[in-house]
Design an enzyme around this catalytic site. Sequence first.
Site, PDB file in Angstrom:
ATOM      1  N   TYR A 137       0.775  -0.848   0.422  1.00  0.00           N
ATOM      2  CA  TYR A 137      -0.534  -0.365  -0.037  1.00  0.00           C
ATOM      3  C   TYR A 137       0.414   1.383   0.040  1.00  0.00           C
ATOM      4  O   TYR A 137       0.386   2.372  -0.816  1.00  0.00           O
ATOM      5  CB  TYR A 137      -1.381   0.126   1.180  1.00  0.00           C
ATOM      6  N   GLU A 149      -0.524  10.716  11.336  1.00  0.00           N
ATOM      7  CA  GLU A 149      -1.415  12.206  11.826  1.00  0.00           C
ATOM      8  C   GLU A 149      -1.358  11.417  13.876  1.00  0.00           C
ATOM      9  O   GLU A 149      -2.412  11.978  14.548  1.00  0.00           O
ATOM     10  CB  GLU A 149      -1.850  12.433  11.434  1.00  0.00           C
TER      11      GLU A 149
END
Length: 169
Positions: A137, A149
């Site tokens: 991915y 994040e």
Amino acid sequence: MKFNICAAKPEDCKDIARMIMELAVYEKMPDQVKISYKELEKDGFGPNPFYQCLVAEVPEEHKSKDGHTKVGYALFFYTYSTWKGRTVYMEDLYVMPEYRGMGKALMATVAKVAKEQHCVRLQFSVLDWNKPSLDFYLSKGAEDLTAKEGWHFLRFHGIALDNLAQEAP
């Protein structure tokens, strides 16, 4: 190898259910699967579908050793980001081991559907130990939101969901 990707049909639900269990075994959680092909039919092909699904199919001459021609699937649904807008969440991406090269095409087709529906995100989760998938991915441009994040993916289910629902006014 030649293969075709198309929208799943109700008659594909038995194969999808089989592959869901194969994925659960790979993810070391087969005891977590509680859904039947009948529920998949009802939830994906009823009057208000909860999900969409693509299937990868090979010609009869390339069927699996167990006789399957449906060899992969991507199950997804629409959600919404209050910051960015329309989003697709890909719940599952699975291809039988001997056909693994098809995963990229399945995921790209989900992305194409997302773009056709004016979605701005394709989101999904991957287990932390599944390094081959995570690397795949990331190599395609995905961002690891846990690392970048600090987001945590949370869930209410079972008694916790029942208890929370009982607190509603």
